[in-house]
Design a protein around this motif. Structure first.
Motif, PDB file in Angstrom:
ATOM      1  N   VAL A  71       3.376   0.907   0.527  1.00  0.00           N
ATOM      2  CA  VAL A  71       3.857   2.260   0.817  1.00  0.00           C
ATOM      3  C   VAL A  71       4.985   2.635  -0.144  1.00  0.00           C
ATOM      4  O   VAL A  71       5.042   3.767  -0.645  1.00  0.00           O
ATOM      5  CB  VAL A  71       4.329   2.374   2.281  1.00  0.00           C
ATOM      6  CG1 VAL A  71       5.002   3.718   2.536  1.00  0.00           C
ATOM      7  CG2 VAL A  71       3.146   2.197   3.230  1.00  0.00           C
ATOM      8  N   ALA A  72       5.867   1.687  -0.422  1.00  0.00           N
ATOM      9  CA  ALA A  72       6.960   1.942  -1.371  1.00  0.00           C
ATOM     10  C   ALA A  72       6.413   2.314  -2.744  1.00  0.00           C
ATOM     11  O   ALA A  72       6.914   3.245  -3.392  1.00  0.00           O
ATOM     12  CB  ALA A  72       7.859   0.709  -1.473  1.00  0.00           C
ATOM     13  N   ALA A  73       5.383   1.602  -3.181  1.00  0.00           N
ATOM     14  CA  ALA A  73       4.773   1.884  -4.481  1.00  0.00           C
ATOM     15  C   ALA A  73       4.164   3.292  -4.502  1.00  0.00           C
ATOM     16  O   ALA A  73       4.260   4.008  -5.510  1.00  0.00           O
ATOM     17  CB  ALA A  73       3.716   0.838  -4.796  1.00  0.00           C
ATOM     18  N   GLN A  74       3.565   3.694  -3.395  1.00  0.00           N
ATOM     19  CA  GLN A  74       3.005   5.046  -3.298  1.00  0.00           C
ATOM     20  C   GLN A  74       4.104   6.101  -3.387  1.00  0.00           C
ATOM     21  O   GLN A  74       3.958   7.121  -4.076  1.00  0.00           O
ATOM     22  CB  GLN A  74       2.243   5.214  -1.979  1.00  0.00           C
ATOM     23  CG  GLN A  74       0.922   4.464  -1.902  1.00  0.00           C
ATOM     24  CD  GLN A  74       0.260   4.659  -0.543  1.00  0.00           C
ATOM     25  OE1 GLN A  74       0.616   4.004   0.434  1.00  0.00           O
ATOM     26  NE2 GLN A  74      -0.687   5.572  -0.475  1.00  0.00           N
ATOM     27  N   LEU A  75       5.195   5.864  -2.682  1.00  0.00           N
ATOM     28  CA  LEU A  75       6.304   6.819  -2.701  1.00  0.00           C
ATOM     29  C   LEU A  75       6.894   6.954  -4.097  1.00  0.00           C
ATOM     30  O   LEU A  75       7.265   8.053  -4.524  1.00  0.00           O
ATOM     31  CB  LEU A  75       7.390   6.377  -1.716  1.00  0.00           C
ATOM     32  CG  LEU A  75       7.049   6.524  -0.226  1.00  0.00           C
ATOM     33  CD1 LEU A  75       8.113   5.840   0.630  1.00  0.00           C
ATOM     34  CD2 LEU A  75       6.921   7.995   0.165  1.00  0.00           C
ATOM     35  N   LEU A  76       6.994   5.842  -4.814  1.00  0.00           N
ATOM     36  CA  LEU A  76       7.532   5.874  -6.172  1.00  0.00           C
ATOM     37  C   LEU A  76       6.657   6.690  -7.111  1.00  0.00           C
ATOM     38  O   LEU A  76       7.141   7.265  -8.092  1.00  0.00           O
ATOM     39  CB  LEU A  76       7.683   4.444  -6.708  1.00  0.00           C
ATOM     40  CG  LEU A  76       8.817   3.621  -6.076  1.00  0.00           C
ATOM     41  CD1 LEU A  76       8.680   2.148  -6.451  1.00  0.00           C
ATOM     42  CD2 LEU A  76      10.182   4.158  -6.501  1.00  0.00           C
ATOM     43  N   LYS A  77       5.368   6.756  -6.783  1.00  0.00           N
ATOM     44  CA  LYS A  77       4.427   7.538  -7.598  1.00  0.00           C
ATOM     45  C   LYS A  77       4.351   8.990  -7.131  1.00  0.00           C
ATOM     46  O   LYS A  77       3.603   9.800  -7.689  1.00  0.00           O
ATOM     47  CB  LYS A  77       3.033   6.913  -7.529  1.00  0.00           C
ATOM     48  CG  LYS A  77       2.935   5.546  -8.178  1.00  0.00           C
ATOM     49  CD  LYS A  77       1.550   4.953  -7.937  1.00  0.00           C
ATOM     50  CE  LYS A  77       1.461   3.531  -8.477  1.00  0.00           C
ATOM     51  NZ  LYS A  77       0.157   2.904  -8.140  1.00  0.00           N
ATOM     52  N   GLY A  78       5.112   9.317  -6.076  1.00  0.00           N
ATOM     53  CA  GLY A  78       5.096  10.672  -5.560  1.00  0.00           C
ATOM     54  C   GLY A  78       3.893  10.973  -4.688  1.00  0.00           C
ATOM     55  O   GLY A  78       3.565  12.141  -4.435  1.00  0.00           O
ATOM     56  N   GLU A  79       3.215   9.927  -4.223  1.00  0.00           N
ATOM     57  CA  GLU A  79       2.027  10.109  -3.394  1.00  0.00           C
ATOM     58  C   GLU A  79       2.391  10.286  -1.926  1.00  0.00           C
ATOM     59  O   GLU A  79       3.439   9.823  -1.467  1.00  0.00           O
ATOM     60  CB  GLU A  79       1.098   8.897  -3.552  1.00  0.00           C
ATOM     61  CG  GLU A  79       0.572   8.712  -4.972  1.00  0.00           C
ATOM     62  CD  GLU A  79      -0.248   7.443  -5.141  1.00  0.00           C
ATOM     63  OE1 GLU A  79      -0.718   7.191  -6.264  1.00  0.00           O
ATOM     64  OE2 GLU A  79      -0.420   6.708  -4.131  1.00  0.00           O
ATOM     65  N   ALA A  80       1.502  10.934  -1.197  1.00  0.00           N
ATOM     66  CA  ALA A  80       1.690  11.099   0.253  1.00  0.00           C
ATOM     67  C   ALA A  80       1.408   9.776   0.960  1.00  0.00           C
ATOM     68  O   ALA A  80       0.545   9.005   0.535  1.00  0.00           O
ATOM     69  CB  ALA A  80       0.755  12.186   0.774  1.00  0.00           C
ATOM     70  N   VAL A  81       2.144   9.506   2.028  1.00  0.00           N
ATOM     71  CA  VAL A  81       1.947   8.268   2.783  1.00  0.00           C
ATOM     72  C   VAL A  81       1.814   8.595   4.273  1.00  0.00           C
ATOM     73  O   VAL A  81       2.219   9.658   4.735  1.00  0.00           O
ATOM     74  CB  VAL A  81       3.126   7.285   2.574  1.00  0.00           C
ATOM     75  CG1 VAL A  81       3.249   6.884   1.115  1.00  0.00           C
ATOM     76  CG2 VAL A  81       4.438   7.871   3.096  1.00  0.00           C
ATOM     77  N   GLU A  82       1.246   7.657   5.007  1.00  0.00           N
ATOM     78  CA  GLU A  82       1.106   7.822   6.448  1.00  0.00           C
ATOM     79  C   GLU A  82       2.475   7.706   7.119  1.00  0.00           C
ATOM     80  O   GLU A  82       3.263   6.812   6.786  1.00  0.00           O
ATOM     81  CB  GLU A  82       0.176   6.744   7.014  1.00  0.00           C
ATOM     82  CG  GLU A  82      -1.265   6.858   6.542  1.00  0.00           C
ATOM     83  CD  GLU A  82      -1.965   8.086   7.089  1.00  0.00           C
ATOM     84  OE1 GLU A  82      -1.597   8.549   8.188  1.00  0.00           O
ATOM     85  OE2 GLU A  82      -2.869   8.607   6.401  1.00  0.00           O
ATOM     86  N   ALA A  83       2.735   8.591   8.057  1.00  0.00           N
ATOM     87  CA  ALA A  83       4.028   8.563   8.752  1.00  0.00           C
ATOM     88  C   ALA A  83       4.167   7.330   9.637  1.00  0.00           C
ATOM     89  O   ALA A  83       5.270   6.800   9.803  1.00  0.00           O
ATOM     90  CB  ALA A  83       4.182   9.824   9.598  1.00  0.00           C
ATOM     91  N   THR A  84       3.053   6.873  10.182  1.00  0.00           N
ATOM     92  CA  THR A  84       3.056   5.688  11.038  1.00  0.00           C
ATOM     93  C   THR A  84       1.890   4.794  10.654  1.00  0.00           C
ATOM     94  O   THR A  84       0.754   5.269  10.546  1.00  0.00           O
ATOM     95  CB  THR A  84       2.925   6.081  12.527  1.00  0.00           C
ATOM     96  OG1 THR A  84       3.978   6.972  12.878  1.00  0.00           O
ATOM     97  CG2 THR A  84       2.992   4.849  13.419  1.00  0.00           C
ATOM     98  N   ILE A  85       2.185   3.523  10.456  1.00  0.00           N
ATOM     99  CA  ILE A  85       1.134   2.549  10.125  1.00  0.00           C
ATOM    100  C   ILE A  85       1.181   1.439  11.169  1.00  0.00           C
ATOM    101  O   ILE A  85       2.109   0.627  11.197  1.00  0.00           O
ATOM    102  CB  ILE A  85       1.335   1.969   8.709  1.00  0.00           C
ATOM    103  CG1 ILE A  85       1.270   3.103   7.677  1.00  0.00           C
ATOM    104  CG2 ILE A  85       0.295   0.893   8.410  1.00  0.00           C
ATOM    105  CD1 ILE A  85       1.559   2.665   6.259  1.00  0.00           C
TER     106      ILE A  85
END
Length: 300
Positions: free
Chosen positions: A269-283
């Motif tokens: 999830v951290a890697a996705q955020l660094l790329k500016g991608e959307a992530v799930e609010a709850t996993i």
């Protein structure tokens, strides 16, 4: 001619050297603040995160809050000052951590919470098991084993931690009207504390049928205090020591979480955020109740 060759070799050397530095510098920094590394559960989470970070091209820095809210607040501030843009937080106290998270977010730092939530503040993603459901699993197991009636002692986790609140909520709702929780006290998710608290509670309550602890460290400590008593014991987390205790017949059951999955998912999830991608609010991470019948499936 020799001078030209020497210059060419020197230029190639410098180019390779710069390439190596650039490759190392390409790693994105991510911070991780863990409540305590004195607990094997969180050690597993940390190791899994570090392993995933290697393949995700993430430079992970892990800090141990040592179960101290003030230290965790300071650690998060330190990570922010280092320029980290994503911080994974496993809160010591779900309420008290709010100002530190808000201060980080004010500087455009993304926050991921893992295992324990942060109250009153919105984060980018929360990765955890359903602690209420886990407490319910433990309660239902004891109801079945005790035939629908009996006296239970409950060892609670760190005061203010979401895991403590939620596991207690699920457990107490499930046993309400069926089992009698005759005593409950915090043992701070700690094995030594679990033993001393259990010693005191066993002295004050001579007659009880079961013990439920909010984590495995506390139940393993409690077992040392009541090893001569014939009572049913249930923990929470599914640590290696707890699974071995079930295999040996010392512990009856535990609600197994998967800290390795929590750690690896947090990095993804951290890697996705660094790329500016959307992530799930709850996993969500699945829970399983483990006893002597299925413990072999989980032993390493």
């Amino acid at each position: 001619m020799k001078k030209k060759v020497l210059a060419l070799v020197l230029g190639l050397f410098l180019l390779v050297g710069c390439g190596g530095a650039s490759s190392s510098g390409d790693q994105e920094p991510v911070g991780m603040s863990i409540s305590t590394l004195a607990n094997p559960f969180f050690v597993t989470m940390k190791e899994s995160a570090e392993k995933e970070a290697e393949s995700a091209n993430v430079a992970l820095e892990v800090l141990d809050a040592k179960d101290d809210v003030a230290k965790q607040t300071s650690d998060i501030e330190t990570l922010v000052n280092k320029g980290v843009k994503v911080i994974i937080v496993n809160p010591v106290d779900s309420t008290a951590i709010k100002p530190a998270i808000e201060a980080a977010q004010a500087k455009d730092v993304k926050i991921i919470t893992v295992d324990r939530s942060a109250d009153g503040v919105e984060v980018s993603s929360h990765i955890a098991s359903d602690n209420v459901a886990g407490g319910t699993l433990a309660g239902e197991y004891l109801i079945e084993k005790l035939g629908g009636s009996g006296k239970v002692i409950e060892l609670e986790g760190e005061t203010g931690a979401s895991a403590t609140i939620e596991r207690g909520e699920g457990f107490n709702k499930s046993v309400d009207g069926k089992l009698d929780v005759i005593a409950k006290q915090t043992a701070n998710f700690n094995r030594d504390k679990g033993m001393t608290v259990m010693e005191n509670l066993a002295q004050a309550n001579k007659d009880f049928d079961a013990v439920f602890a909010h984590n495995d460290e506390m139940i393993l400590g409690a077992l040392q205090a009541i090893k001569d008593k014939d009572v049913i014991t249930v923990g929470f987390d599914g640590t290696d020591d707890a699974l071995k205790a079930i295999e040996a017949g010392d512990l009856d059951a535990t609600v197994i979480q998967q800290p390795d999955i929590m750690g690896s998912e947090a990095i993804k999830v951290a890697a996705q955020l660094l790329k500016g991608e959307a992530v799930e609010a709850t996993i969500p991470v699945d829970l399983v109740l483990v006893d002597k019948d299925n413990v072999a499936d989980f032993l390493k």
